[in-house]
Motif scaffolding. Structure first.
Motif, PDB file in Angstrom:
ATOM      1  N   ALA A 129     -15.494  57.082   9.902  1.00  0.00           N
ATOM      2  CA  ALA A 129     -14.982  55.970  10.707  1.00  0.00           C
ATOM      3  C   ALA A 129     -15.361  56.145  12.174  1.00  0.00           C
ATOM      4  O   ALA A 129     -15.719  55.178  12.858  1.00  0.00           O
ATOM      5  CB  ALA A 129     -13.470  55.866  10.556  1.00  0.00           C
ATOM      6  N   MET A 130     -15.298  57.365  12.658  1.00  0.00           N
ATOM      7  CA  MET A 130     -15.692  57.626  14.041  1.00  0.00           C
ATOM      8  C   MET A 130     -17.167  57.335  14.245  1.00  0.00           C
ATOM      9  O   MET A 130     -17.560  56.706  15.232  1.00  0.00           O
ATOM     10  CB  MET A 130     -15.367  59.075  14.405  1.00  0.00           C
ATOM     11  CG  MET A 130     -13.886  59.375  14.542  1.00  0.00           C
ATOM     12  SD  MET A 130     -13.538  61.148  14.766  1.00  0.00           S
ATOM     13  CE  MET A 130     -14.311  61.469  16.359  1.00  0.00           C
ATOM     14  N   GLN A 131     -17.995  57.779  13.307  1.00  0.00           N
ATOM     15  CA  GLN A 131     -19.428  57.545  13.441  1.00  0.00           C
ATOM     16  C   GLN A 131     -19.743  56.054  13.477  1.00  0.00           C
ATOM     17  O   GLN A 131     -20.545  55.597  14.302  1.00  0.00           O
ATOM     18  CB  GLN A 131     -20.182  58.208  12.296  1.00  0.00           C
ATOM     19  CG  GLN A 131     -21.689  58.003  12.384  1.00  0.00           C
ATOM     20  CD  GLN A 131     -22.436  58.504  11.153  1.00  0.00           C
ATOM     21  OE1 GLN A 131     -21.825  58.927  10.180  1.00  0.00           O
ATOM     22  NE2 GLN A 131     -23.753  58.460  11.196  1.00  0.00           N
ATOM     23  N   ARG A 132     -19.131  55.301  12.590  1.00  0.00           N
ATOM     24  CA  ARG A 132     -19.389  53.857  12.565  1.00  0.00           C
ATOM     25  C   ARG A 132     -19.003  53.208  13.886  1.00  0.00           C
ATOM     26  O   ARG A 132     -19.753  52.401  14.446  1.00  0.00           O
ATOM     27  CB  ARG A 132     -18.626  53.200  11.409  1.00  0.00           C
ATOM     28  CG  ARG A 132     -19.165  53.528  10.027  1.00  0.00           C
ATOM     29  CD  ARG A 132     -18.573  52.598   8.986  1.00  0.00           C
ATOM     30  NE  ARG A 132     -17.123  52.744   8.893  1.00  0.00           N
ATOM     31  CZ  ARG A 132     -16.503  53.593   8.066  1.00  0.00           C
ATOM     32  NH1 ARG A 132     -17.217  54.381   7.276  1.00  0.00           N
ATOM     33  NH2 ARG A 132     -15.186  53.654   8.031  1.00  0.00           N
ATOM     34  N   ALA A 133     -17.826  53.555  14.394  1.00  0.00           N
ATOM     35  CA  ALA A 133     -17.341  52.934  15.627  1.00  0.00           C
ATOM     36  C   ALA A 133     -18.171  53.358  16.831  1.00  0.00           C
ATOM     37  O   ALA A 133     -18.493  52.528  17.696  1.00  0.00           O
ATOM     38  CB  ALA A 133     -15.873  53.304  15.847  1.00  0.00           C
ATOM     39  N   MET A 134     -18.537  54.619  16.899  1.00  0.00           N
ATOM     40  CA  MET A 134     -19.312  55.113  18.031  1.00  0.00           C
ATOM     41  C   MET A 134     -20.713  54.505  18.034  1.00  0.00           C
ATOM     42  O   MET A 134     -21.237  54.120  19.078  1.00  0.00           O
ATOM     43  CB  MET A 134     -19.352  56.637  17.992  1.00  0.00           C
ATOM     44  CG  MET A 134     -17.979  57.271  18.230  1.00  0.00           C
ATOM     45  SD  MET A 134     -17.811  58.982  17.659  1.00  0.00           S
ATOM     46  CE  MET A 134     -18.726  59.867  18.929  1.00  0.00           C
ATOM     47  N   THR A 135     -21.315  54.394  16.853  1.00  0.00           N
ATOM     48  CA  THR A 135     -22.635  53.774  16.754  1.00  0.00           C
ATOM     49  C   THR A 135     -22.564  52.302  17.127  1.00  0.00           C
ATOM     50  O   THR A 135     -23.428  51.787  17.862  1.00  0.00           O
ATOM     51  CB  THR A 135     -23.189  53.940  15.330  1.00  0.00           C
ATOM     52  OG1 THR A 135     -23.281  55.335  15.017  1.00  0.00           O
ATOM     53  CG2 THR A 135     -24.570  53.305  15.205  1.00  0.00           C
ATOM     54  N   ALA A 136     -21.520  51.609  16.633  1.00  0.00           N
ATOM     55  CA  ALA A 136     -21.349  50.196  16.957  1.00  0.00           C
ATOM     56  C   ALA A 136     -21.115  49.987  18.450  1.00  0.00           C
ATOM     57  O   ALA A 136     -21.446  48.929  18.993  1.00  0.00           O
ATOM     58  CB  ALA A 136     -20.185  49.612  16.153  1.00  0.00           C
ATOM     59  N   ALA A 137     -20.563  50.995  19.117  1.00  0.00           N
ATOM     60  CA  ALA A 137     -20.310  50.906  20.556  1.00  0.00           C
ATOM     61  C   ALA A 137     -21.554  51.213  21.376  1.00  0.00           C
ATOM     62  O   ALA A 137     -21.493  51.257  22.612  1.00  0.00           O
ATOM     63  CB  ALA A 137     -19.178  51.854  20.943  1.00  0.00           C
ATOM     64  N   GLY A 138     -22.682  51.434  20.697  1.00  0.00           N
ATOM     65  CA  GLY A 138     -23.930  51.666  21.392  1.00  0.00           C
ATOM     66  C   GLY A 138     -24.229  53.116  21.711  1.00  0.00           C
ATOM     67  O   GLY A 138     -25.077  53.407  22.554  1.00  0.00           O
ATOM     68  N   VAL A 139     -23.552  54.034  20.992  1.00  0.00           N
ATOM     69  CA  VAL A 139     -23.761  55.461  21.212  1.00  0.00           C
ATOM     70  C   VAL A 139     -24.313  56.070  19.930  1.00  0.00           C
ATOM     71  O   VAL A 139     -23.586  56.189  18.936  1.00  0.00           O
ATOM     72  CB  VAL A 139     -22.451  56.163  21.604  1.00  0.00           C
ATOM     73  CG1 VAL A 139     -22.711  57.629  21.931  1.00  0.00           C
ATOM     74  CG2 VAL A 139     -21.798  55.460  22.788  1.00  0.00           C
ATOM     75  N   PRO A 140     -25.585  56.446  19.880  1.00  0.00           N
ATOM     76  CA  PRO A 140     -26.156  57.038  18.661  1.00  0.00           C
ATOM     77  C   PRO A 140     -25.355  58.260  18.222  1.00  0.00           C
ATOM     78  O   PRO A 140     -25.163  59.200  18.992  1.00  0.00           O
ATOM     79  CB  PRO A 140     -27.581  57.414  19.082  1.00  0.00           C
ATOM     80  CG  PRO A 140     -27.889  56.517  20.239  1.00  0.00           C
ATOM     81  CD  PRO A 140     -26.594  56.339  20.962  1.00  0.00           C
ATOM     82  N   THR A 141     -24.893  58.220  16.984  1.00  0.00           N
ATOM     83  CA  THR A 141     -24.011  59.268  16.461  1.00  0.00           C
ATOM     84  C   THR A 141     -24.345  59.545  15.016  1.00  0.00           C
ATOM     85  O   THR A 141     -24.630  58.621  14.247  1.00  0.00           O
ATOM     86  CB  THR A 141     -22.528  58.821  16.559  1.00  0.00           C
ATOM     87  OG1 THR A 141     -22.238  58.442  17.910  1.00  0.00           O
ATOM     88  CG2 THR A 141     -21.586  59.935  16.137  1.00  0.00           C
TER      89      THR A 141
END
Length: 216
Positions: A124-136
């Motif tokens: 869930a963190m990865q999805r949200a961080m990636t969606a926020a424009g931060v490659p994760t």
């Protein structure tokens, strides 16, 4: 303060391996005293030293009794924020720490399990961080240097210390800063990514993750 849910502890290491600054410490410092999801963030420094890193972490855990702990470290050569899944009970340094120590083939904690899993909601963190424009992305290995040493020590304390019951924790590796080399990432983008991950972790109910070899 009325309405606060608790404290989030974010740690970052001091500079090491020839770098004049460590992005992990800069991110922790940037987040210090901010609030996310009604939780107060404490950013703190850990030494890149096997012998004292966990002593400092113990002081911070005793003082703040956080509901969430995210330890940060540098992974030069990586282009993304890397959410670590597994901490192993082994120190096997390929280079000396900041005190000159270079342990090999040693347990982080004698008699402890061979590994622990992060208790953060990584997907869930990865999805949200990636969606926020931060490659994760996620990783199955935090290495065997001081980063893994602290990660394992943290998870063992969260699993065994009654005063920390219910607290969750994990480790995130960061890339180099702009100007330190390539690949790299701007500090503001790293801070945004970690803050986004904290918000997700605080808003997702706790899910127990076992810490035995059958789950590794």
């Amino acid at each position: 303060m009325t309405g606060e849910r608790g404290t989030v502890l974010v740690t970052g290491f001091d500079p090491f391996d020839g770098y004049s600054v460590n992005p992990a410490l800069l991110v922790a410092t940037a987040l210090h005293r901010r609030q996310v999801a009604r939780c107060h963030i404490v950013g703190a420094e850990l030494p890149t030293v096997f012998a004292t890193a966990l002593q400092r972490l113990d002081q911070l855990l005793a003082r703040y009794r956080p509901v969430l702990v995210i330890c940060l470290g540098l992974a030069a050569g990586r282009a993304t924020l890397r959410l670590e899944r597994v901490a192993i009970n082994r120190d096997d340094a390929r280079r000396p720490d900041n005190s000159g120590a270079q342990p090999t083939g040693q347990a982080v904690i004698d008699g402890a399990p061979s590994a622990y899993l992060s208790t953060l909601p990584l997907e869930a963190m990865q999805r949200a961080m990636t969606a926020a424009g931060v490659p994760t992305d996620t990783s199955q290995s935090a290495g065997s240097f001081v980063c893994n040493h602290v990660f394992f020590g943290l998870m063992h304390r969260l699993a065994t210390n009654p005063e920390l019951q219910g607290a969750r924790g994990g480790f995130v590796h960061l890339p180099l800063l702009l100007g330190q080399g390539r690949p790299c990432m701007p500090l503001t983008q790293m801070v945004h990514g970690i803050r986004t991950g904290i918000r997700v972790a605080l808003n997702i109910p706790h899910q127990t993750q076992a810490a035995d070899d059958a789950h590794i």
